[in-house]
Every structure is written in structure tokens, then in C-alpha cells.
Design a protein around this motif. Structure first.
Motif, short mmCIF file in Angstrom:
data_model
loop_
_atom_site.label_atom_id
_atom_site.label_comp_id
_atom_site.label_asym_id
_atom_site.label_seq_id
_atom_site.Cartn_x
_atom_site.Cartn_y
_atom_site.Cartn_z
N ARG A 1 0.82 -1.21 0.00
CA ARG A 1 0.00 0.00 0.00
C ARG A 1 0.85 1.26 0.00
O ARG A 1 0.35 2.35 -0.28
N ARG A 2 2.15 1.13 0.30
CA ARG A 2 3.02 2.31 0.38
C ARG A 2 3.72 2.62 -0.94
O ARG A 2 4.33 3.68 -1.08
N VAL A 3 3.66 1.68 -1.90
CA VAL A 3 4.30 1.88 -3.21
C VAL A 3 3.26 1.61 -4.28
O VAL A 3 2.68 0.51 -4.33
N GLN A 4 3.01 2.58 -5.14
CA GLN A 4 2.05 2.42 -6.23
C GLN A 4 2.66 2.91 -7.53
O GLN A 4 3.55 3.76 -7.53
N ILE A 5 2.18 2.36 -8.65
CA ILE A 5 2.71 2.72 -9.96
C ILE A 5 1.56 3.13 -10.88
O ILE A 5 0.46 2.56 -10.82
N VAL A 6 1.81 4.15 -11.73
CA VAL A 6 0.87 4.60 -12.75
C VAL A 6 1.55 4.42 -14.10
O VAL A 6 2.67 4.90 -14.30
N PHE A 7 0.88 3.73 -15.01
CA PHE A 7 1.49 3.37 -16.28
C PHE A 7 1.18 4.41 -17.36
O PHE A 7 0.30 5.26 -17.23
N GLN A 8 1.91 4.27 -18.47
CA GLN A 8 1.76 5.20 -19.59
C GLN A 8 0.37 5.10 -20.21
O GLN A 8 -0.24 6.11 -20.54
N ASN A 9 -0.12 3.87 -20.39
CA ASN A 9 -1.38 3.66 -21.10
C ASN A 9 -2.49 3.34 -20.09
O ASN A 9 -2.64 2.20 -19.67
N PRO A 10 -3.29 4.34 -19.70
CA PRO A 10 -4.34 4.07 -18.70
C PRO A 10 -5.42 3.14 -19.23
O PRO A 10 -6.06 2.43 -18.45
N GLY B 1 -4.99 0.52 -21.07
CA GLY B 1 -4.52 -0.84 -20.86
C GLY B 1 -4.45 -1.23 -19.40
O GLY B 1 -4.44 -2.41 -19.07
N ALA B 2 -4.40 -0.23 -18.51
CA ALA B 2 -4.30 -0.52 -17.08
C ALA B 2 -5.66 -0.69 -16.41
O ALA B 2 -5.74 -1.14 -15.27
N GLN C 1 -9.00 11.81 -18.75
CA GLN C 1 -9.84 11.34 -17.65
C GLN C 1 -9.40 9.96 -17.17
O GLN C 1 -9.35 9.69 -15.96
N ARG C 2 -9.07 9.08 -18.11
CA ARG C 2 -8.60 7.74 -17.72
C ARG C 2 -7.30 7.84 -16.92
O ARG C 2 -7.11 7.09 -15.94
N GLN C 3 -6.40 8.75 -17.33
CA GLN C 3 -5.14 8.88 -16.60
C GLN C 3 -5.39 9.43 -15.20
O GLN C 3 -4.72 9.02 -14.23
N ARG C 4 -6.35 10.34 -15.05
CA ARG C 4 -6.70 10.83 -13.72
C ARG C 4 -7.28 9.72 -12.85
O ARG C 4 -7.01 9.65 -11.64
#
Length: 566
Positions: free
Chosen positions: A389-398, A400-401, A456-459
Motif C-alpha cells: 500500500r506504500r508503493v504504487q505505480i501509474v502506467f503510460q497507457n491508462p 490498458g491498465a 480522464q482515464r489517466q486521472r
């Protein structure tokens, strides 16, 4: 030269739309622009009773480039698809529309007749070459297939011409590269293969739809310069679609700005950048000015959040008896609480691999990663539950995520359920609150990802990552696929949230201005090794390493017009 030069002086209506210019056929016979390579007059595209594109008129002459820019959904790619005759079945073109190539009206009503133009007089290069190339065919065979469709039946001639085309797009060692599969080439090399296939048709018009948005600064500069050289050599007209103002300025002889399916501004690059007339154009230029201004200083170094010591990583061999491919070698970095680390480098330098290791998605073959003082090597590099819960990642293609079958509410509730965060009954309310954090209407949680725009998807992806209240947020190319204004909103959002919540940020990117704006310090990777690390202003203003200097110089070239007269 485009036919819409008159657009600069045309009146603007109450909605901010400028009236379309006169058609080229209305000009005097002696006008050298009377028969352009491409003429689009009064383009209208509709679906379900709704206008997607309306009243778009322009033309492009031989050896000229029209750069088409605008936000996602402005109608840029839809305009290109209409020219190529590749619109979906449920989308219609208005009867008043006229699209001509070299003075001949294109037969869009007859798909069989249009095939004679596609891949011959008309050619198109798309944003993602890997999705367009056949993964089971060598790149040489794919270029030869394009030549065969062009009517070159002799296999020896096809092979020689394919090698000549690979040389024309400045690929090194064509004889060796022709035997490789697409995944064995870098992103820049894949894009050059797509250009070679397009040139096999000897096109009169080349449409390049976001061909550089996913490339790093040096490769982007190379592709833009290559397009300019190919245009000078072959004399073709180019419709260059992009959301990058710097790329539009670099390549375009004229720039056309679209918004909500209409042309709102038009002019030479110098005019667009210095005296934009429409509010939307001024907003785009303001984004560039914002990135050129360094942000206010953030908090100083504190407690180490991330410590990377001598990390190495190999990708497994692709074929039997092949050796593993090295991706990282002896990388060591430290990131402290509340600070932002920008990671830059050319394609294949190991940036995304490093981000995946930090997020616990890949296991290094050597070295150690310490998160909040805990060694991941002791846990076989799988994040312990206490750290997830302390480490999260956001990818380039929302897109696909996010699971396309799940509503936004379901997708965002997933980390709360998996990490057992908060009472189950309070989770829907927490999801709605998180959407508010990133400036979205809570009612959007009832929609599916396809019903949202890219921004919006990236947000949503950022809000989902923040639901677990992380102390370290890893962002892997989160704005590279977004248009300028939406990208600026996401960057400003990240900086605001970081100031409010105090998390450390690891930001992987290839746009040097973006990285400089958001990062306190920058790490430069080259061939899997850390070659430079220091304060953002020092690294990007006075780089010490050859790799950093190459990236900075490429960024400067990409921001300058290829023709000084523009």
C-alpha cells in the motif's frame, strides 16, 4: 503551401470558430497553388446525428508539410481517416465534402477503387509501429510485401529495393536488420521500417499520425529530421498530426489547430507561436511557456524512501542458445521523502525496467532495493503486504491498465479490497472522494473506461494509485500519450497532490521539459547504466555525460524549426 492562408483573416463567429477558406478551385488559373497535391473542401463527418468534424477546408502542396494539432477528440485522426477512406461503417461523410488528390476526386464511396490509392499515391504512418507490423514476419519481408503490392514481382528486385528503402530511411546495416522480427528492433527503428514501407508506394501524400509521441527526445529529433530529408528527396506532401507543439513547429510549414471538429486557427509556425488568435491556441502556447518556467522549489532532502544499490537485470533469451539481453547494470540511486526523481534516457536504456523493479513487478538478478529501510532482496523482491500500500505505480497507457469490463468504481475499489483498506461499507464513498482529489465528477464512477477521454482515464489511474495513500508513487511515461493541455493538467495535479500528501515521486519520461518541470533531481540512463545523477537544472543545463548531452541537444533541435524562415 496550404490553401487556407486566408483563414488567418477570416471572421470568427460567436462560438470562436473561424469560417473556412475558399476552395483552391476558386483561385485564378495562374495561381501556383491552383492544383495542390491534396485539397480537402468542407469536410464533414457525422455519427449518430452528431458532428465529429465540420467545415474543415485545407490543402497541401508538393514538398510542403501541414502540421495538424489539437486536443484528443478534436478530429485530427478522424480527418486523416476520412482522407484515407478508413472511417468506421457507422460514420458518414457529408455529401458536400470534396477530397481531391492531384486534382482528381478520391472515390470514397467505392472502397475497391480507394484500394488503388491506398498504399500507392496515399500512404500513412501510425503512432504505434509495433501494432502495425506483423510480429511473425521479418521486417525485410514486410517491406518486400509492400513492394509486391506495388507490382514488383521479381523477388531479386524486391530484395534490392527493400534494402535501398532501408538505407533511404537511414537504418544501419540493412542486410542484417532485414532478417529481424519487429520486437528485435528499437522503437525508432520500428518507425523507420514503417516509413520504408510507406515510401515503397512512392506516395504523393504521406499522412504521419503521431509518429513521434512515444519516442525519446533524441529518437524523436532523428525521426523529424528524417521526415524533412525524405520530403526534400521525394517531394511528397505531408500531413503531420501531433499533439506536440515543438514537433509541429519543427516540421510544419503551416500549422492548423482543430478543436471540437473545427479549424480554429491557422498560420505559419512563427505566427502561431508569437500571435495566436484563438483562445485554444493561446492555451497551447501557454503550456509551452509553463514548462519553460521552472516550478517553485520543493522541500529539501529528508528520510530515504528508496535506496537502489547495484541493481542489475537481464531479459531472458528470445531463442534457444541465445544469451540473455542485459537491461540494467550496477544502478544505484537514492530518493528521499517528498522529493521527485526524474529518470530519462533513450529508448532501451532501462528506464521502465527500473520503474518495474521499484514497484515489485520485476526481479533483478543482482543488487538490492530498499524501500523505507526494508530490503526487498530478503523477500525475493516480492513486495511484502506491509509495503504494497506504500508503493504504487501509474502506467503510460491508462486504457490498458483499466479492465474494460469493469466500471470505474469497480476498478478503483480493487486496491481497497485487495489491501483490506478501510471498512467495506465505506469504500464506495472513498472511491467518490478520490475522484474529487483529481478533479473528476464522482458520477464518472458509473461509466466504463471507453466512455472516458485519455486525460480522464489517466486521472482515474492516478486516483486509484492514491487510494492506498502511498509514500512512493512511480509514474512511467504518464503524459507522453496525452495532448499538451491535458498533460499540463496532469503534471500540475501530480505536483499539487505531492505538496498536499508529501509522497516521493519517481517520474520516468522522455520529454525533457516535462521532467525538468516536475523533478528535483534527474538520473540519466544509457545502455542500462546510470551515467549521470544530480539536480534537475544542473543536469539539463550543463550535462556532464555524453548521453545527457545528446538528449539535451536533441531536445533543443526538436524545439527549433527545420526551416529558419518558418
Amino acid at each position: 503551401m496550404t490553401a487556407t492562408t486566408e483563414l488567418r483573416d477570416a471572421p470568427i463567429d460567436a462560438a470562436g470558430h473561424r469560417a473556412p477558406s475558399a476552395a483552391a478551385s476558386d483561385r485564378t488559373p495562374g495561381d501556383p497553388r491552383a492544383v495542390p497535391v491534396l485539397e480537402v473542401h468542407d469536410l464533414g463527418i457525422r455519427t449518430g446525428g452528431r458532428d465529429l468534424v465540420a467545415g474543415v477546408t485545407f490543402s497541401i502542396g508538393a514538398g510542403r508539410t501541414l502540421a495538424l494539432i489539437g486536443q484528443s477528440g478534436s478530429g485530427k485522426s478522424m480527418t486523416a481517416a476520412a482522407i484515407m477512406g478508413l472511417l468506421p461503417p457507422d460514420v458518414t461523410v457529408s455529401a458536400e465534402t470534396r477530397i481531391e488528390l492531384d486534382g482528381r476526386r478520391l472515390p470514397h464511396a467505392d472502397d475497391g477503387a480507394m484500394r488503388a490509392f491506398r498504399g500507392t499515391a496515399l500512404a500513412m504512418v501510425f503512432q504505434d509501429p509495433m501494432s502495425c507490423l506483423n510480429p511473425f514476419m521479418t521486417v525485410g519481408a514486410q517491406i518486400e510485401e509492400a513492394l509486391w503490392r506495388r507490382g514488383v514481382v521479381d523477388p531479386v528486385v524486391r530484395r534490392e529495393r527493400s534494402l535501398a528503402l532501408m538505407a533511404a530511411v537511414e537504418l544501419p546495416t540493412p542486410e542484417s536488420l532485414r532478417r529481424r522480427l519487429p520486437h528485435e528492433l528499437s522503437g525508432g527503428q520500428q518507425q523507420r521500417i514503417m516509413l520504408a514501407m510507406a515510401l515503397a508506394a512512392e506516395p504523393r501524400l504521406l499522412i504521419a499520425d503521431e509518429p513521434t509521441s512515444a519516442l525519446d527526445a533524441s529518437v524523436q529529433a532523428e525521426i523529424l529530421a528524417l521526415l524533412a530529408r525524405l520530403q526534400a528527396r521525394f517531394g511528397m506532401a505531408i500531413l503531420f498530426i501531433t499533439h506536440d507543439l515543438a514537433a509541429a513547429r519543427r516540421l510544419g510549414h503551416e500549422i492548423m489547430v482543430m478543436r471540437h471538429g473545427r479549424v480554429v486557427d491557422f498560420g505559419a509556425p512563427r505566427t502561431i507561436f508569437t500571435t495566436p488568435r484563438h483562445p485554444h491556441t493561446r492555451a497551447l502556447v501557454a503550456v509551452r511557456e509553463m514548462l519553460e518556467r521552472p516550478p517553485a522549489p520543493r522541500r529539501s532532502a529528508g528520510t530515504p524512501v528508496l535506496e537502489i544499490a547495484g541493481v542489475g537485470f537481464d531479459y531472458p533469451p528470445r531463442r534457444f542458445l541465445d544469451r540473455p539481453s542485459p537491461a540494467l547494470r550496477e544502478v544505484s540511486l537514492t530518493l528521499t521523502a517528498g522529493r521527485s526523481l526524474g529518470v530519462i534516457g533513450e529508448s532501451g536504456s532501462g528506464k521502465s525496467t527500473l520503474a518495474a523493479i521499484v514497484a515489485g513487478l520485476k526481479t533483478p538478478i543482482s543488487g538490492d532495493v530498499r524501500l523505507f529501510g526494508t530490503s526487498l532482496a530478503a523477500h525475493r523482491f516480492a513486495l511484502p503486504r506491509a509495503l504494497r500500500r506504500r508503493v504504487q505505480i501509474v502506467f503510460q497507457n491508462p486504457h490498458g491498465a483499466l479492465n474494460p469490463r469493469h466500471t470505474i468504481a469497480t476498478a478503483m475499489r480493487e486496491p481497497l479490497d485487495l489491501l483490506h483498506i478501510g471498512p467495506r461499507r465505506a469504500r464506495p464513498e472513498r472511491v467518490a472522494e478520490a475522484l474529487g482529489w483529481v478533479g473528476l465528477d464522482p458520477d464518472l464512477r458509473l461509466r466504463h473506461p471507453h466512455a472516458l477521454s485519455g486525460g480522464q482515464r489517466q486521472r482515474v489511474a492516478i486516483a486509484r494509485a492514491l487510494l492506498s495513500e502511498p509514500d512512493l508513487l512511480v509514474c512511467d511515461e504518464v503524459v507522453s500519450a496525452l495532448d499538451a493541455t491535458v498533460g499540463a493538467e496532469i503534471l500540475d495535479l501530480l505536483r499539487r497532490l505531492q505538496a498536499e500528501r508529501g509522497f516521493a515521486l519517481m517520474f520516468v519520461g522522455h520529454d525533457l521539459e516535462v521532467v525538468r518541470w516536475i523533478a528535483d533531481e534527474i538520473a540519466v540512463l544509457a545502455d542500462g547504466r546510470l551515467v549521470e545523477h544530480g539536480p534537475a537544472d544542473r543536469v539539463l543545463v550543463a550535462p556532464a555525460s555524453v548521453a545527457a548531452r545528446r538528449l539535451v541537444e536533441a531536445g533543443r533541435r526538436a524545439d527549433q524549426p527545420s526551416d529558419p524562415a518558418k
